[in-house]
Design an enzyme around this catalytic site. Sequence first.
Site, mmCIF file in Angstrom:
data_model
loop_
_atom_site.group_PDB
_atom_site.id
_atom_site.type_symbol
_atom_site.label_atom_id
_atom_site.label_comp_id
_atom_site.label_asym_id
_atom_site.label_seq_id
_atom_site.Cartn_x
_atom_site.Cartn_y
_atom_site.Cartn_z
ATOM 1 N N ARG A 230 0.832 -1.195 0.000
ATOM 2 C CA ARG A 230 0.000 0.000 0.000
ATOM 3 C C ARG A 230 0.865 1.242 0.000
ATOM 4 O O ARG A 230 1.908 1.282 0.659
ATOM 5 C CB ARG A 230 -0.868 0.040 1.266
ATOM 6 C CG ARG A 230 -2.169 -0.711 1.126
ATOM 7 C CD ARG A 230 -3.103 0.011 0.158
ATOM 8 N NE ARG A 230 -4.315 -0.733 -0.099
ATOM 9 C CZ ARG A 230 -4.439 -1.723 -0.980
ATOM 10 N NH1 ARG A 230 -3.419 -2.119 -1.720
ATOM 11 N NH2 ARG A 230 -5.596 -2.329 -1.154
ATOM 12 N N GLU A 259 -3.730 7.740 -5.390
ATOM 13 C CA GLU A 259 -3.902 7.084 -6.690
ATOM 14 C C GLU A 259 -5.080 7.704 -7.422
ATOM 15 O O GLU A 259 -6.088 8.002 -6.767
ATOM 16 C CB GLU A 259 -4.102 5.586 -6.490
ATOM 17 C CG GLU A 259 -2.870 4.951 -5.867
ATOM 18 C CD GLU A 259 -2.962 3.424 -5.716
ATOM 19 O OE1 GLU A 259 -3.978 2.830 -6.121
ATOM 20 O OE2 GLU A 259 -2.006 2.847 -5.195
ATOM 21 N N HIS A 278 -0.704 0.129 -9.733
ATOM 22 C CA HIS A 278 -1.494 -0.764 -8.867
ATOM 23 C C HIS A 278 -2.000 -1.993 -9.636
ATOM 24 O O HIS A 278 -3.204 -2.249 -9.710
ATOM 25 C CB HIS A 278 -2.659 0.006 -8.226
ATOM 26 C CG HIS A 278 -3.109 -0.604 -6.933
ATOM 27 N ND1 HIS A 278 -3.446 0.150 -5.835
ATOM 28 C CD2 HIS A 278 -3.275 -1.887 -6.546
ATOM 29 C CE1 HIS A 278 -3.813 -0.649 -4.838
ATOM 30 N NE2 HIS A 278 -3.709 -1.904 -5.266
HETATM 31 P P1 NAD Z 1 -2.093 -10.057 5.666
HETATM 32 O O1 NAD Z 1 -3.019 -9.409 6.627
HETATM 33 O O2 NAD Z 1 -2.282 -11.504 5.353
HETATM 34 O O3 NAD Z 1 -0.584 -9.868 6.166
HETATM 35 C C1 NAD Z 1 -0.101 -8.663 6.669
HETATM 36 C C2 NAD Z 1 1.079 -8.966 7.577
HETATM 37 O O4 NAD Z 1 1.616 -7.713 8.022
HETATM 38 C C3 NAD Z 1 0.696 -9.763 8.833
HETATM 39 O O5 NAD Z 1 1.535 -10.880 8.982
HETATM 40 C C4 NAD Z 1 0.886 -8.757 9.965
HETATM 41 O O6 NAD Z 1 1.304 -9.367 11.165
HETATM 42 C C5 NAD Z 1 1.969 -7.870 9.386
HETATM 43 N N1 NAD Z 1 2.061 -6.567 10.053
HETATM 44 C C6 NAD Z 1 1.062 -5.806 10.558
HETATM 45 N N2 NAD Z 1 1.564 -4.693 11.115
HETATM 46 C C7 NAD Z 1 2.910 -4.754 10.951
HETATM 47 C C8 NAD Z 1 3.985 -3.900 11.319
HETATM 48 N N3 NAD Z 1 3.787 -2.755 11.969
HETATM 49 N N4 NAD Z 1 5.237 -4.273 10.988
HETATM 50 C C9 NAD Z 1 5.467 -5.422 10.308
HETATM 51 N N5 NAD Z 1 4.494 -6.289 9.960
HETATM 52 C C10 NAD Z 1 3.231 -5.951 10.275
HETATM 53 O O7 NAD Z 1 -2.154 -9.176 4.343
HETATM 54 P P2 NAD Z 1 -1.824 -9.674 2.872
HETATM 55 O O8 NAD Z 1 -3.021 -10.322 2.292
HETATM 56 O O9 NAD Z 1 -0.542 -10.420 2.879
HETATM 57 O O10 NAD Z 1 -1.644 -8.275 2.117
HETATM 58 C C11 NAD Z 1 -0.475 -7.523 2.340
HETATM 59 C C12 NAD Z 1 -0.589 -6.149 1.699
HETATM 60 O O11 NAD Z 1 -0.652 -6.284 0.286
HETATM 61 C C13 NAD Z 1 -1.842 -5.355 2.083
HETATM 62 O O12 NAD Z 1 -1.489 -4.002 2.228
HETATM 63 C C14 NAD Z 1 -2.755 -5.518 0.870
HETATM 64 O O13 NAD Z 1 -3.691 -4.485 0.757
HETATM 65 C C15 NAD Z 1 -1.710 -5.476 -0.221
HETATM 66 N N6 NAD Z 1 -2.121 -6.036 -1.518
HETATM 67 C C16 NAD Z 1 -1.813 -5.297 -2.613
HETATM 68 C C17 NAD Z 1 -2.130 -5.799 -3.858
HETATM 69 C C18 NAD Z 1 -1.811 -5.007 -5.088
HETATM 70 O O14 NAD Z 1 -2.583 -5.040 -6.028
HETATM 71 N N7 NAD Z 1 -0.703 -4.310 -5.134
HETATM 72 C C19 NAD Z 1 -2.760 -7.049 -3.984
HETATM 73 C C20 NAD Z 1 -3.023 -7.775 -2.830
HETATM 74 C C21 NAD Z 1 -2.676 -7.266 -1.587
HETATM 75 C C1 MLT Z 2 -5.913 -5.489 -2.806
HETATM 76 O O1 MLT Z 2 -5.737 -4.992 -1.689
HETATM 77 O O2 MLT Z 2 -6.478 -6.583 -2.959
HETATM 78 C C2 MLT Z 2 -5.382 -4.743 -3.973
HETATM 79 O O3 MLT Z 2 -5.521 -3.390 -3.794
HETATM 80 C C3 MLT Z 2 -5.882 -5.232 -5.261
HETATM 81 C C4 MLT Z 2 -6.870 -4.407 -6.006
HETATM 82 O O4 MLT Z 2 -8.065 -4.496 -5.729
HETATM 83 O O5 MLT Z 2 -6.469 -3.716 -6.914
#
Ligand code: NAD
Ligand code: MLT
Length: 310
Positions: A230, A259, A278
């Site tokens: 994010r 964004e 993204h």
């Molecule tokens: P998740 O909740 O499964 O994992 C997040 C991890 O971060 C957990 O293990 C948690 O303990 C850890 N965490 C929380 N606070 C923390 C801190 N202060 N320091 C270090 N670690 C910490 O989430 P996820 O499904 O793995 O998603 C991770 C990120 O990826 C999210 O921000 C999500 O929105 C993003 N994401 C982005 C896209 C994209 O299109 N770019 C797609 C999917 C997910």
């Molecule tokens: C997500 O958190 O799943 C990502 O932002 C993916 C998206 O919806 O583009």
Amino acid sequence: MKVLVTDPIADAGLDRLRDAGHEVVTDYEVEGDALLDAVSDANALIVRSGTDVNEAVFEAASELVIVGRAGIGVDNIDIEAATDHGVIVANAPEGNVRAAAEHTVAMTFAVARSIPQAHGRLLGGEWAKGEFLGTEVNNKTLTIVGLGRVGQEVAKRLDSLGMDLVVYDPYISEERADRLGAELVEDLHEALGRGDFATVHTPLLPETEGMIGEDELAQLEGGYLINCARGGIVDEDALAEAVDDGILAGAALDSFAEEPLSQDSPLLDVEDIVLTPHLGASTEAAQENVAIDTAEAVLAAFDDEPVLTA
Ligand code: NAD
Ligand code: MLT
């Protein structure tokens, strides 16, 4: 029931709702007062990251039962306001995890081997073979900040490519890190100091906002920073400066504090920063998965069945 969809989701999810007999209204441009109007008689609202589902939306949406987030991050949804208005918020936490992990790996290689930059030069008619000397990931250390669903999938993939893994995540057990052959480190600065590459996979929370700033980037000296989680977690101005000054070798970002990314962003002026708009979850499979999971959550909420909340 009326389902309002304000960010594009795959047809498979829309069809599931229509097949169940519900009215599905898609409007991917709606915002401001028009959004408040559109949501006023909706029983469900489905979004991705492009709609700001704030207090005013919940105020206006007196018939709303559920907000479905076709993806993982719910930082664009005011969860407290949802709770105050008795609205369920459900995300789709599994369907795009592999897509996000693959994009992270792709961005790692893109920045380590200057793939977009070399491609751009070739398009401009230059055979710049002598100007790009890349870095192998083999035998390098990867620092993973946040070892949740996406972080773990990234760990498996980059471990198999010969990287040593260091993890900073204060909320996981040592066993989770051990299972992946990673070393759990308690201090963020130490973890970054150990990395040749660092990749961020935490949610955007008050606690993580700005957690990678000037001081943290300095720990990663000479390395590469990747953020496909994010925007807002990494200080974009500090990052642009660190790469421009040669403190970091490069960076790759898929998500931004605002964004779409403003054309005035300093990130756009630095040669060794690779940017994508993204795209982490933008694969056919991931979009189909999250659309179906979100539609199922809406159908369950309409039927008063249990829904896994975000
Ligand atoms: P998740 O909740 O499964 O994992 C997040 C991890 O971060 C957990 O293990 C948690 O303990 C850890 N965490 C929380 N606070 C923390 C801190 N202060 N320091 C270090 N670690 C910490 O989430 P996820 O499904 O793995 O998603 C991770 C990120 O990826 C999210 O921000 C999500 O929105 C993003 N994401 C982005 C896209 C994209 O299109 N770019 C797609 C999917 C997910
Ligand atoms: C997500 O958190 O799943 C990502 O932002 C993916 C998206 O919806 O583009």
